[in-house]
Motif scaffolding. Structure first.
Motif, mmCIF file in Angstrom:
data_model
loop_
_atom_site.group_PDB
_atom_site.id
_atom_site.type_symbol
_atom_site.label_atom_id
_atom_site.label_comp_id
_atom_site.label_asym_id
_atom_site.label_seq_id
_atom_site.Cartn_x
_atom_site.Cartn_y
_atom_site.Cartn_z
ATOM 1 N N ASN A 13 0.879 -1.179 0.000
ATOM 2 C CA ASN A 13 0.000 0.000 0.000
ATOM 3 C C ASN A 13 0.911 1.222 0.000
ATOM 4 O O ASN A 13 1.466 1.581 1.034
ATOM 5 N N LYS A 15 0.094 4.215 -0.351
ATOM 6 C CA LYS A 15 -0.563 5.422 0.178
ATOM 7 C C LYS A 15 -0.280 6.591 -0.774
ATOM 8 O O LYS A 15 -0.185 6.374 -1.984
ATOM 9 N N HIS A 99 -9.652 1.390 4.402
ATOM 10 C CA HIS A 99 -8.407 1.553 5.150
ATOM 11 C C HIS A 99 -8.663 2.490 6.330
ATOM 12 O O HIS A 99 -9.442 3.441 6.218
ATOM 13 N N GLU A 101 -7.059 4.839 7.470
ATOM 14 C CA GLU A 101 -6.800 6.262 7.169
ATOM 15 C C GLU A 101 -7.994 6.886 6.446
ATOM 16 O O GLU A 101 -8.290 8.064 6.636
ATOM 17 N N GLU A 171 -5.852 -5.075 10.152
ATOM 18 C CA GLU A 171 -4.823 -4.074 10.444
ATOM 19 C C GLU A 171 -5.156 -3.356 11.751
ATOM 20 O O GLU A 171 -5.943 -2.408 11.759
ATOM 21 N N ALA A 175 -0.953 -0.471 15.125
ATOM 22 C CA ALA A 175 0.265 -1.049 14.531
ATOM 23 C C ALA A 175 0.619 -0.407 13.194
ATOM 24 O O ALA A 175 1.686 -0.667 12.648
ATOM 25 N N ILE A 176 -0.269 0.431 12.677
ATOM 26 C CA ILE A 176 -0.035 0.991 11.335
ATOM 27 C C ILE A 176 0.947 2.157 11.384
ATOM 28 O O ILE A 176 0.700 3.159 12.051
ATOM 29 N N GLY A 177 2.067 1.979 10.702
ATOM 30 C CA GLY A 177 3.065 3.042 10.575
ATOM 31 C C GLY A 177 3.747 3.403 11.886
ATOM 32 O O GLY A 177 4.423 4.423 11.975
ATOM 33 N N GLY A 216 0.228 -3.840 9.318
ATOM 34 C CA GLY A 216 0.604 -3.027 10.472
ATOM 35 C C GLY A 216 2.059 -3.279 10.798
ATOM 36 O O GLY A 216 2.376 -4.252 11.490
ATOM 37 N N SER A 217 2.939 -2.432 10.234
ATOM 38 C CA SER A 217 4.375 -2.556 10.478
ATOM 39 C C SER A 217 4.930 -3.942 10.148
ATOM 40 O O SER A 217 5.857 -4.405 10.810
ATOM 41 N N LEU A 236 -0.606 -6.822 4.090
ATOM 42 C CA LEU A 236 -0.841 -5.516 3.462
ATOM 43 C C LEU A 236 0.226 -4.612 4.076
ATOM 44 O O LEU A 236 0.241 -4.382 5.289
ATOM 45 N N ILE A 237 1.117 -4.161 3.220
ATOM 46 C CA ILE A 237 2.344 -3.550 3.718
ATOM 47 C C ILE A 237 2.472 -2.110 3.250
ATOM 48 O O ILE A 237 2.434 -1.844 2.051
ATOM 49 N N GLY A 238 2.621 -1.207 4.201
ATOM 50 C CA GLY A 238 2.777 0.207 3.870
ATOM 51 C C GLY A 238 4.246 0.551 3.698
ATOM 52 O O GLY A 238 4.837 0.363 2.631
ATOM 53 N N GLY A 239 4.866 1.056 4.761
ATOM 54 C CA GLY A 239 6.242 1.546 4.727
ATOM 55 C C GLY A 239 7.229 0.630 4.007
ATOM 56 O O GLY A 239 7.977 1.079 3.125
HETATM 57 P P1 PGA Z 1 2.538 0.042 7.588
HETATM 58 O O1 PGA Z 1 1.111 0.342 6.877
HETATM 59 O O2 PGA Z 1 3.037 -1.259 6.998
HETATM 60 O O3 PGA Z 1 3.402 1.217 7.202
HETATM 61 O O4 PGA Z 1 2.285 -0.062 9.030
HETATM 62 C C1 PGA Z 1 0.199 -0.684 6.654
HETATM 63 C C2 PGA Z 1 -1.068 -0.123 6.039
HETATM 64 O O5 PGA Z 1 -1.460 0.990 6.401
HETATM 65 O O6 PGA Z 1 -1.698 -0.776 5.200
#
Ligand code: PGA
Length: 256
Positions: A13, A15, A99, A101, A171, A175-177, A216-217, A236-239
């Motif tokens: 993801n 973002k 999501h 956010e 998520e 734990a997100i970001g 989530g991280s 589902l991976i952000g950073g």
């Molecule tokens: P993160 O984000 O891996 O940076 O914690 C996950 C997400 O918001 O989907």
């Protein structure tokens, strides 16, 4: 993971990060590091404007493009919105909905998440439906009740054939970001609970075939342990999805 019954999916993801011009160099590096063979679907969810570039760049490496949001409306006077028809027309295979956010900054509620998931399914796009509790909810001990409610609401009115194409992403908001990952046990417990909710509504077979992701991280270090859990079918991976080396290491962690 349980590859016998369901797909393993590693979805990035992005973002509101990166630009279309950065996709090709990213993909070249990802390809270089991609494990061979590979046993999972890989998706990168970008802002809508970058999807065509992602589709083109991802073809050779079989990386699918995904959206991050969709309108609940089919077409018409909704300035700024992007419809499921428009996403499907350019070849979008997956799209995130609900999501945290979007829930937090754009006031999306469970009814809207449900309408968006249905709009996507009607056009053959797999929704990645995000659910998850806040820190307050976890501390109050209502995590499973809350997540079960979110799942039920998101799937409301979706029939058993369609539900098999849904992907649920658990998520936890805390734990997100944040760099704080749920432990593998915490994540497995909720993902198992989500499958139980689906089983109760649709029966054993559809429940068995729905992929449930953790987000989530998730990173190159903790991915293998999370993915070893029986009800965690991907991430589902952000950073970490912004760095080709880290993202490919997470993809490689599905080869266990
Ligand atoms: P993160 O984000 O891996 O940076 O914690 C996950 C997400 O918001 O989907």
């Amino acid at each position: 993971m349980n590859r016998k019954y369901r797909k393993t999916v590693i979805a990035g993801n992005w973002k509101m990060n990166m630009t279309a011009s950065e996709i090709k160099p990213f993909m070249d590096q990802l390809k270089e590091n991609m494990p061979k063979p590979r046993f999972c679907d890989v998706v990168l969810c970008t802002p809508a404007v970058m999807i065509p570039t992602m589709i083109k760049a991802g073809k050779e490496a079989k990386v699918f493009a995904g959206g991050q949001d969709v309108s609940k409306y089919e077409k018409g006077a909704y300035t700024g919105e992007v419809s499921a028809t428009q996403l499907a027309d350019i070849g979008t295979r997956y799209c995130i909905v609900g999501h945290s956010e979007r829930r937090q900054y754009h006031g999306e509620d469970d009814l809207l998440v449900n309408a968006k998931a249905r709009a996507l399914l009607n056009k053959g796009i797999a929704p990645i439906i995000c659910v998850g509790e806040s820190l307050e909810q976890r501390e109050a001990g209502v995590t499973m009740e809350y997540v079960a409610y979110q799942v039920k609401a998101a799937l409301s009115g979706i029939d058993a054939t369609h539900v098999r194409r849904c992907i649920i992403a658990y998520e936890p908001i805390w734990a997100i970001g944040t760099g704080k990952t749920a432990t593998a046990e915490q994540a497995q417990e909720v993902c198992e609970g989500i499958r139980a909710v689906i089983r109760k509504i649709y029966g054993a077979r559809p429940a068995r075939s729905v992929s449930i992701l953790y987000g989530g991280s998730m990173n190159a270090k903790n991915a293998a342990e999370l993915l070893a859990q029986p009800d965690i079918d991907g991430g589902l991976i952000g950073g970490a999805s912004l760095k080709p080396v880290d993202f490919s290491a997470i993809i490689a962690a599905t080869n266990q």
